[in-house]
Write an enzyme that holds these catalytic residues in place. Structure first.
Site, mmCIF file in Angstrom:
data_model
loop_
_atom_site.group_PDB
_atom_site.id
_atom_site.type_symbol
_atom_site.label_atom_id
_atom_site.label_comp_id
_atom_site.label_asym_id
_atom_site.label_seq_id
_atom_site.Cartn_x
_atom_site.Cartn_y
_atom_site.Cartn_z
ATOM 1 N N LYS A 13 0.813 -1.219 0.000
ATOM 2 C CA LYS A 13 0.000 0.000 0.000
ATOM 3 C C LYS A 13 0.842 1.263 0.000
ATOM 4 O O LYS A 13 0.346 2.341 -0.328
ATOM 5 C CB LYS A 13 -0.984 0.001 1.159
ATOM 6 C CG LYS A 13 -2.179 -0.897 0.878
ATOM 7 C CD LYS A 13 -3.423 -0.415 1.600
ATOM 8 C CE LYS A 13 -4.642 -1.218 1.209
ATOM 9 N NZ LYS A 13 -4.523 -2.640 1.614
ATOM 10 N N SER A 70 1.240 -9.875 -0.569
ATOM 11 C CA SER A 70 0.963 -8.440 -0.474
ATOM 12 C C SER A 70 1.347 -7.765 0.834
ATOM 13 O O SER A 70 1.551 -6.555 0.855
ATOM 14 C CB SER A 70 -0.524 -8.205 -0.735
ATOM 15 O OG SER A 70 -1.307 -8.994 0.141
HETATM 16 C C1 LIG Z 1 -5.188 -3.605 1.168
HETATM 17 C C2 LIG Z 1 -4.568 -4.951 1.067
HETATM 18 C C3 LIG Z 1 -4.966 -5.889 0.084
HETATM 19 C C4 LIG Z 1 -6.091 -5.605 -0.896
HETATM 20 O O1 LIG Z 1 -5.846 -4.520 -1.718
HETATM 21 P P1 LIG Z 1 -7.059 -3.809 -2.502
HETATM 22 O O2 LIG Z 1 -6.424 -2.751 -3.308
HETATM 23 O O3 LIG Z 1 -7.988 -3.254 -1.455
HETATM 24 O O4 LIG Z 1 -7.732 -4.869 -3.305
HETATM 25 C C5 LIG Z 1 -4.306 -7.090 0.017
HETATM 26 N N1 LIG Z 1 -3.324 -7.412 0.880
HETATM 27 C C6 LIG Z 1 -2.915 -6.558 1.839
HETATM 28 C C7 LIG Z 1 -1.826 -6.975 2.740
HETATM 29 C C8 LIG Z 1 -3.516 -5.293 1.967
HETATM 30 O O5 LIG Z 1 -3.101 -4.456 2.923
#
Ligand SMILES: *Cc1c(COP(=O)(O)O)cnc(C)c1O
Length: 323
Positions: A51, A304
């Site tokens: 993010k 992510s």
């Molecule tokens: C926010 C987030 C997501 C999802 O992202 P979106 O853009 O809302 O689809 C996935 N994994 C992590 C660790 C996140 O913080």
């Protein structure tokens, strides 16, 4: 498309020096003669999640006047950390608003990256009212977590890196909540290498984008506690970017039970040595369980984020499925 690949290249310039170019590493334990699996390690970003890319791009695009007045958002999680960190690095004042029910460790996580936490009210809605007040009375700019041009473009820089590091791509598996991540990645990858398949993964309980795509318009879903807490929340009934981009660019969305998410976290740690939160590990599920998806040979999983309470992580590693 409302956002073009050139916007992603512009974002890449903006975020250099704040977000890092993350490694794409082979996942030996999941690869064999038929398939080559690689992990895009967004867990190695300074705040432990992708993010930061979107937040850094949104902040870099503020006018001088907006930068002076500062930014504000509601978040208890990775978006809050990202805005706090990027603002701190750029010298922009930032307030992350939360309700007073948010646990102390979440407040500390924001403060540890240089953020100012503002406690407002006793619910997420009341925290949002505090944001609205700061926007109205102090002229601050709200940075939203996914449905924002600069945020989608920032997350899309992952896709540019993927194609540079692995031009043979067949399939990219991406965690999905509000869709900023998958929309940006899909835009980059599909523009640069037509024919790549994009697969979104959400948890079974409270998958707002999945339900919205099924119904053909943004809908609200009930929220539940999940190991993939970063995937919770709605997509906004007045969604501007991510709903249509996900609808038009993503090939398949699957939802998975808590047991699979816990197993993916365990597998990633035990066999590959990486710590991820539930949302971060969910992309491994199609490689561990048969979800009846054609994945092709060259597969990338976006890991992510890694921000999970360590006591909870230890319980999951011990075999628990907490929710
Ligand atoms: C926010 C987030 C997501 C999802 O992202 P979106 O853009 O809302 O689809 C996935 N994994 C992590 C660790 C996140 O913080």
């Amino acid at each position: 498309m409302p956002i073009l690949v050139n916007d992603l290249y512009a974002a890449r310039k903006n975020i250099a020096g704040i977000a890092v170019r993350t490694p794409l590493v082979p996942a030996w334990s999941m690869s064999n003669d038929e398939r080559d699996v690689r992990l895009k390690l967004e867990i190695t970003q300074p705040i432990g999640a992708f993010k930061l890319r979107g937040a850094a791009n949104a902040l870099a695009n503020l006018s001088a006047e907006q930068s002076r007045k500062g930014v504000v958002c509601v978040s208890t999680g990775n978006h809050g950390r990202a805005v706090a960190y990027a603002a701190h690095r750029l010298g922009i004042p930032a307030y992350i608003c939360m309700s007073k029910l948010v646990p102390e460790n979440k407040v500390e996580a924001i403060e540890s990256v240089g953020g100012n936490v503002k406690i407002g009210g006793s619910s997420q809605d009341e925290a949002q009212q505090e944001v609205n007040r700061l926007v109205r009375e102090q002229g601050m700019t709200e940075v939203s977590p996914f449905d924002h041009f600069d945020v989608v473009a920032g997350q899309g820089t992952i896709g540019i890196e993927l194609v540079e590091d692995n031009p043979e791509l067949d399939t990219v598996i991406v965690p999905l909540s509000g869709g900023g991540l998958i929309a940006g990645v899909a835009l980059a990858v599909k523009t640069l290498v037509p024919g790549v398949r994009l697969i979104g993964l959400s948890m079974e309980k409270g998958a707002a984008m999945y339900e919205s795509i099924r119904k053909g318009l943004p809908v609200e879903v009930e929220e539940h506690t999940s190991l993939a807490d970063s995937l919770g929340g709605g997509i906004g009934l007045d969604n501007r970017y991510t709903f249509s981009m996900v609808r038009d660019l993503v090939d398949d969305i699957r939802t998975v039970p808590e047991l699979y998410i816990a197993e993916a976290m365990r597998y990633l740690y035990r066999h590959e040595g990486w710590i991820a939160e539930g949302a971060g590990a969910i992309g491994l599920v199609p490689l561990l369980y048969d979800l009846d998806l054609a994945l092709g040979r060259n597969i990338v999983v976006v890991v992510s984020g890694k921000n999970i309470d360590m006591d909870l992580f230890a319980r999951v590693m011990g075999g628990e499925v907490p929710y």
